[in-house]
Design a protein around this motif. Structure first.
Motif, short mmCIF file in Angstrom:
data_model
loop_
_atom_site.label_atom_id
_atom_site.label_comp_id
_atom_site.label_asym_id
_atom_site.label_seq_id
_atom_site.Cartn_x
_atom_site.Cartn_y
_atom_site.Cartn_z
N GLY A 58 0.78 -1.23 0.00
CA GLY A 58 0.00 0.00 0.00
C GLY A 58 0.81 1.29 0.00
N GLY A 59 1.99 1.28 -0.59
CA GLY A 59 2.78 2.50 -0.65
C GLY A 59 3.26 2.98 0.71
N SER A 60 3.35 2.06 1.67
CA SER A 60 3.74 2.45 3.03
C SER A 60 5.21 2.82 3.15
N ILE A 61 6.03 2.39 2.18
CA ILE A 61 7.45 2.74 2.22
C ILE A 61 7.91 3.11 0.82
N ASP A 62 9.04 3.80 0.74
CA ASP A 62 9.65 4.08 -0.55
C ASP A 62 10.69 2.98 -0.78
N LEU A 63 10.21 1.88 -1.32
CA LEU A 63 11.04 0.70 -1.50
C LEU A 63 12.24 0.99 -2.40
N ALA A 64 12.03 1.77 -3.46
CA ALA A 64 13.12 2.06 -4.39
C ALA A 64 14.28 2.76 -3.67
N GLU A 65 13.98 3.71 -2.84
CA GLU A 65 15.04 4.43 -2.10
C GLU A 65 15.73 3.52 -1.10
N GLN A 66 14.96 2.67 -0.43
CA GLN A 66 15.55 1.76 0.55
C GLN A 66 16.45 0.74 -0.13
N VAL A 67 16.01 0.22 -1.28
CA VAL A 67 16.83 -0.75 -2.02
C VAL A 67 18.12 -0.07 -2.48
N LYS A 68 18.00 1.14 -3.00
CA LYS A 68 19.18 1.86 -3.47
C LYS A 68 20.17 2.08 -2.33
N ALA A 69 19.69 2.52 -1.17
CA ALA A 69 20.57 2.75 -0.02
C ALA A 69 21.24 1.45 0.41
N GLN A 70 20.48 0.38 0.45
CA GLN A 70 21.03 -0.91 0.85
C GLN A 70 22.05 -1.39 -0.17
N GLU A 71 21.76 -1.20 -1.44
CA GLU A 71 22.63 -1.66 -2.52
C GLU A 71 23.96 -0.88 -2.53
N GLN A 72 23.92 0.38 -2.15
CA GLN A 72 25.14 1.19 -2.12
C GLN A 72 26.09 0.75 -1.01
N THR A 73 25.55 0.15 0.05
CA THR A 73 26.42 -0.33 1.13
C THR A 73 26.78 -1.80 0.99
#
Length: 184
Positions: free
Chosen positions: A39-54
């Motif tokens: 339901g759009g409760s999180i910004d999954l794209a931003e979280q994945v990107k942040a996780q992927e960068q680390t």
């Protein structure tokens, strides 16, 4: 590999329209965000990107498993992307990624996620990599191959499950705690 099977059945297998890593991850994140339970409760794209960068999630052999862990309960969810040309993903083995399986992992499902990724790696290993998927003519062939992997994973799990049940029965018998069988 229940989450992968659900993604295939629910139409969350797509041909990635772009060979760019970040655009591909964003596209898959939006597929998961569209699931009503999320339901759009999180910004999954931003979280994945942040996780992927680390921590790069290219597991090698042409496969990547980006993921986001979230607090709470719920189902383990995934979306699957196929890149015919491959994505320069930065995997440790240096190979292009042709299969991206993105996971949404509620905290209560972290063990399920680990088992699913282990099953996926076991499915890929006999091939050495995912040439059958990398060279597939179309998304239908990719889907067929993934369904074969899911079936093989299920078939491989049956003897393991039986062995666990036998060990449990032996343990219970040794404790004198043999359950009574009810005639059906």
């Amino acid at each position: 590999m229940r989450s992968l099977l659900n993604a295939l059945q629910d139409g969350r297998l797509i041909e990635l329209p772009d060979a760019d890593k970040w655009n591909s991850l964003k596209y898959l994140a939006h597929l998961i965000e569209a699931i009503p339970e999320i339901g759009g409760s999180i910004d999954l794209a931003e979280q994945v990107k942040a996780q992927e960068q680390t921590n790069n999630t290219g597991i090698g052999l042409g496969v990547a498993c980006p993921h986001v862990r979230v607090p709470g309960n719920g189902d383990l969810l995934s979306a699957v992307g196929w890149s015919p040309s491959g994505i320069e993903y930065g995997s440790k083995d240096g190979k292009k990624v042709h299969l991206v399986v993105m996971y949404y992992i509620p905290e209560a499902q972290k063990n399920t996620y680990l088992k699913e990724v282990s099953s996926l790696v076991r499915a890929v290993r006999p091939e050495g990599e995912i040439q059958s998927i990398a060279k597939a003519e179309d998304i239908a062939k990719v889907r067929e191959e993934l369904l074969d992997w899911v079936q093989a994973s299920i078939d491989a799990g049956i003897p393991e499950t039986k062995a666990r049940m036998i060990r449990l029965e032996a343990r219970q018998a040794a404790l004198g705690d043999t359950p009574e069988l009810v005639a059906g």
